[in-house]
Every structure is written in structure tokens, then in C-alpha cells.
Design an enzyme around this catalytic site. Structure first.
Site, PDB file in Angstrom:
ATOM      1  N   LYS A  58       0.845  -1.196   0.000  1.00 53.15           N
ATOM      2  CA  LYS A  58       0.000   0.000   0.000  1.00 53.15           C
ATOM      3  C   LYS A  58       0.879   1.244   0.000  1.00 53.15           C
ATOM      4  CE  LYS A  58      -3.859   1.988   2.683  1.00 53.15           C
ATOM      5  NZ  LYS A  58      -4.754   1.777   3.840  1.00 53.15           N
TER       6      LYS A  58
ATOM      7  N   SER B 191      -9.854  -0.606   7.113  1.00 53.53           N
ATOM      8  CA  SER B 191      -9.283  -0.477   5.771  1.00 53.53           C
ATOM      9  C   SER B 191      -8.578  -1.708   5.213  1.00 53.53           C
ATOM     10  CB  SER B 191      -8.310   0.690   5.731  1.00 53.53           C
ATOM     11  OG  SER B 191      -9.028   1.861   5.536  1.00 53.53           O
TER      12      SER B 191
ATOM     13  N   SER C 166      -9.716   1.718   2.915  1.00 57.20           N
ATOM     14  CA  SER C 166      -8.860   2.448   2.029  1.00 57.20           C
ATOM     15  C   SER C 166      -7.821   1.600   1.296  1.00 57.20           C
ATOM     16  CB  SER C 166      -8.130   3.544   2.816  1.00 57.20           C
ATOM     17  OG  SER C 166      -7.275   2.964   3.787  1.00 57.20           O
TER      18      SER C 166
END
Ligand code: GLN
Length: 474
Positions: free
Chosen positions: A77, A176, A152
Site C-alpha cells: 500500500k 481499511s 482504504s
């Protein structure tokens, strides 16, 4: 070439000389180049570097000196620092910024010969539930391109589900990792707060944030956790509790006591098919000798407001460092320092991030501190106590991960409060600090995957992962 969907398979194939790391990386790169333009999961692919690394690890395998995760190809990420690589948290404000160091999780994974194949799209500064708040544009759900992948860590979940890499790292402040994992049909774990070092993770809300794995199966999650967990002198909040052998699934056969939260299962917002599938799972568990009981958790309505008061407060402080001077983007239209700050931040932060900075600044402001921030801290304690109270009598708390399956792109974007309610079942574990996993057990008649969530006592990841593995096969 054959696709390997677990580390065990990959490891066996490498050991039998059925394949090489080089061939595996080439295979992922070709899938990425075929499909990433559509899915938009990777924002940068480290093609050359990954190929080079693969050759080195092939050599190490033949020399017998390879690390414990040799051959595992992962995506990261874009809010986790990778040395000498760009890092943006999907924000314009970090435009052009490069990390000078590796996050501790990256150091640890590289030491075990993981290959990092690229940076993954996410919501800006990890704020969002749909991956629509990204300077790189939305990520698409690989199961249906008109739907969101969740957020997210939407890029991380979509990449694993698209077979762009074997596993991915995400971060979870309010769901997330688990919510996108549920929307994309993969496994996602938020470890106990402090189990994994946050050093090198761009801080959103420091008393909530945790890094964790997103994988195709529970075993791969366990293998990654085993490597990334542990005390780190660079993160004073990291726990010195011993790291267990999470992938030794040894306690699953004993009968377990599981609490199902009535307010979740009977929630009017819960999709009826999701409810039905959870009820079926409960029956299955009972038939297999486990005790499943309904319990009340009367604070469901307080979870989301408490989460948003506290996380925006922490975010407003954490994001103060992005000022147009220290990192990345600087507005060109300025004539003095004050203007540099204001214009760089106005132009550099997206709408949702600005909203949260303002909300956080408001709840911390002199006149409202007591009414909002202090109050929310008190409620956080009540939520923690109530969760621990349930866990005194039960091994796990079972809920759906999300109230429904992945929604249409653009659908919830207009009203932030509607989007915030997406986090209803996931934020509890972040408010209380407990570990929680999302298990992609189900398929909806609309064709989309969905998941159940198990929450366990602090630092009982071993038990949680063992039971999760058992449940996936039940
Ligand atoms: N959807 C939540 C939010 O927008 C969770 C984010 C996260 O876990 N990073 O804050």
C-alpha cells in the site's frame, strides 16, 4: 504458466524446480500489464527491480540460503515506506516525495526474501471506504468493474484478487484492511494494536493504525504476520510480547465459545442474504460442537461517531507536517511563508482529507475539546470495557464484516456521513485495539463476495488464525 494461489504451493513448486522466482515474477508482470490499466490497483510497478531480485533469490534457493518467504511476491500500500521509492499516500501533497528508509515491516519482509512488485493505490492518507479518494483515480472491483473494491486499502485487496501478486500489505485504522478484503473476496487481518511496528507507516490516526496482510488464504496471512510482528525500537508503542508461530494451526479442534452480537445481526441495514448466511454458519458451528450465543453490545450506534471524532482529531495533528516546506508538493503561487502553508495545503490535500483536518481541528479546539474529544475518549473506554467484558466469556466475537456487498462506483461519494456508516462493523476492533479478521466465506446472488469477521482477545492471533483456517474449510 500455472498460477500459484498460496505460498505453500509456490514454495513446493520452487523446491521441486517446477518453476523459478523469475518465472513467477514474469507471470505476475504479464497479468499486471494485461489488466492493471482496467483495475488501477498498482500505481507503480517495480518491474526491473523485481526481476533482478528474483534472479538473486533463485540463486539463494539453489545455494540453500534463502529466507523463510523466498518466492513470495507482494504489493505494498502506498502509505508504507520503501527505501528509494516514491511514496504518496495517494495524495498530491506528496508529489515527488521519495522515502529515504524502509518501514520496519518492509525491512523484515525483505530479510526473508520477499519480492516487492510495486506500490498500491489507496484512499488519500487512508481516509475512505471505497478507494475513490485517490489522486490516481478509483480502483475497480475485480469481481465487477462497476463496483468499488472498498477502502482504504482498495488497491491491495484488488491486486490480490486479480492475481497481480500473491499477497499485499494494507493498513487498518477503522476497517481499511478488512472491508476491502470482504468486498474483493480475500482474507484480511488487522492485528492487535501494537503487535506490528508502525515505523514507516504514514500516520493517519496513531492510536488506531495497524499494518496487516491481505492474502488468498489464512495460512499466508499467518506466515506474513509471523515475520512482521514484534517489538521494534523505532516504535515505542510496539509490544514486546513474544511472537507466536501463527501458522501452526494447532488449537482449532477444541470446541470454542463464540458470541454473535444481536445488534449487528438484527441490524435493519444488514442485507438479508448476508444475515441468512451468517445464521447458516452459526448452525454449522453449533453442529460441530461449538457454543454460539447471542450477546448484546448496546454501543453500536456510538462506534462510528466516536471513531470519527478521535481519528479526525489525531489526523489533524498528524497531517500538520505536510506544509509545503518539508515534503513533496509546494504551491508556486506564493509570496510568503504563511501563504506557502495555506496554498500548498489547499491545493495539495483532497476534499475528504481537508474535511477531516477541519473536523479534527474543531473537536480539539478550546471551546469544544471537552464536549467532543474528551467525551469520545471516555466513550472509547466504555467500548473497550464492553468488548473485553464479552471476551471474558467467549473466545471470539462474530459479526458480518460489512452490512452489504460492494456498492457501485460513485454511489456513496456525495454524502460523507453515508460513507462513514460503511465502517459500522469494523471500527469496534480499532477503538478497542483487538485483533480482527475478515474471512471471505460467501457469495451473494448478485455475484459479489462477502465475509464474516471474527474478533479475538488481545494478542490471541494464534487462536484467531487457527480457528479462521478451520472455519474456511468447514
Ligand atoms: N473507512 C475508514 C475511514 O475512512 C477506515 C479507514 C482506515 O481504516 N484507514 O476512516
Amino acid at each position: 504458466m500455472k498460477n500459484y494461489s498460496s505460498f505453500k504451493q509456490t514454495f513446493a513448486a520452487l523446491n521441486n524446480a517446477e518453476t523459478t522466482c523469475l518465472a513467477i515474477v514474469e507471470n505476475y508482470l504479464s497479468t499486471i500489464s494485461e489488466k492493471n490499466a482496467e483495475i488501477n490497483a498498482f500505481v507503480e510497478v517495480f518491474a526491473e527491480e523485481a526481476l533482478e531480485k528474483a534472479k538473486i533469490i533463485d540463486q539463494k534457493i539453489s545455494d540453500g540460503t534463502a529466507g523463510q518467504l523466498a518466492g513470495m511476491v507482494i504489493g505494498v500500500k502506498d502509505n508504507i515506506c520503501i527505501k528509494n521509492h516514491k511514496l504518496t499516500a495517494s495524495s498530491k501533497i506528496l508529489d515527488g516525495f521519495e522515502s529515504l528508509f524502509n518501514a520496519t515491516v518492509i525491512e523484515k519482509l525483505l530479510a526473508e526474501d520477499v519480492i516487492i512488485i510495486g506500490r498500491l493505490n489507496c484512499d488519500e492518507f487512508a481516509m475512505g471506504s471505497a478507494n475513490e479518494n485517490s489522486v490516481y483515480g478509483s480502483v475497480k472491483n475485480p469481481h465487477n468493474l462497476s463496483k468499488v473494491p472498498g477502502g482504504s486499502s482498495g488497491g491491495s485487496a484488488a491486486a490480490v484478487a486479480s492475481n497481480f501478486c500473491l499477497a499485499a500489505l494494507g493498513s487498518d485504522t477503522g476497517g481499511s484492511i478488512r472491508q476491502p478484503a470482504a468486498f474483493c473476496g480475500v482474507v484480511g487481518l488487522k492485528p492487535t494494536y501494537s503487535r506490528v511496528s508502525r515505523y514507516g507507516l504514514i500516520a493517519y490516526s496513531s492510536s488506531f493504525d495497524q499494518i496487516g496482510p491481505i492474502t488468498n488464504n489464512v495460512e499466508d496471512t499467518s506466515l506474513i504476520l509471523e515475520v512482521i510482528a514484534g517489538k521494534d525500537k523505532m516504535d515505542s508503542t510496539s509490544s514486546s510480547k513474544e511472537v507466536e508461530n501463527y501458522s501452526l494451526f494447532n488449537s482449532e479442534t477444541k470446541s470454542k465459545k463464540i458470541a454473535v452480537v444481536t445488534e449487528c445481526l438484527e441490524n435493519e441495514k444488514l442485507d438479508s442474504e448476508i444475515r441468512f448466511s451468517i445464521e447458516e454458519t452459526i448452525e454449522k458451528l453449533k453442529k460441530n460442537g461449538h457454543t454460539v450465543e447471542m450477546v448484546s453490545f448496546p454501543f453500536l450506534d456510538q462506534l462510528v461517531p466516536t471513531y470519527y471524532v478521535l481519528t479526525t482529531a489525531e489526523a489533524s495533528s498528524n497531517l500538520a507536517r505536510f506544509d509545503g516546506v518539508h515534503y513533496g508538493y509546494r504551491s508556486k503561487e506564493t509570496s510568503n511563508l504563511e501563504e506557502t502553508y495555506t496554498k500548498s495545503r489547499t491545493e495539495g490535500f483532497g476534499k475528504e482529507v481537508q474535511r477531516r483536518i477541519m473536523l479534527g481541528t474543531f473537536v480539539l479546539s478550546a471551546g469544544y475539546h471537552e464536549a467532543y474529544f474528551t467525551k469520545a475518549q471516555q466513550i472509547r473506554r466504555v467500548i473497550q470495557d464492553a468488548t473485553n467484558e464479552i471476551l471474558k466469556d467467549f473466545d471470539f466475537i462474530l459479526t458480518p464484516t460489512t452490512p452489504h456487498t460492494a456498492f457501485e462506483l460513485g454511489q456513496k461519494h456525495k454524502d460523507p456521513t453515508v460513507m462513514y456508516l460503511e465502517d459500522i462493523f469494523t471500527v469496534q476492533a480499532n477503538l478497542s485495539g483487538h485483533p480482527a479478521i475478515s474471512l471471505p466465506l460467501f457469495k451473494h446472488s448478485n455475484g459479489m463476495p462477502f465475509a464474516l469477521q471474527l474478533l479475538a482477545k488481545n494478542f490471541e492471533e494464534q487462536k484467531l488464525l487457527s480457528f479462521s483456517n478451520y472455519l474456511m474449510e468447514l
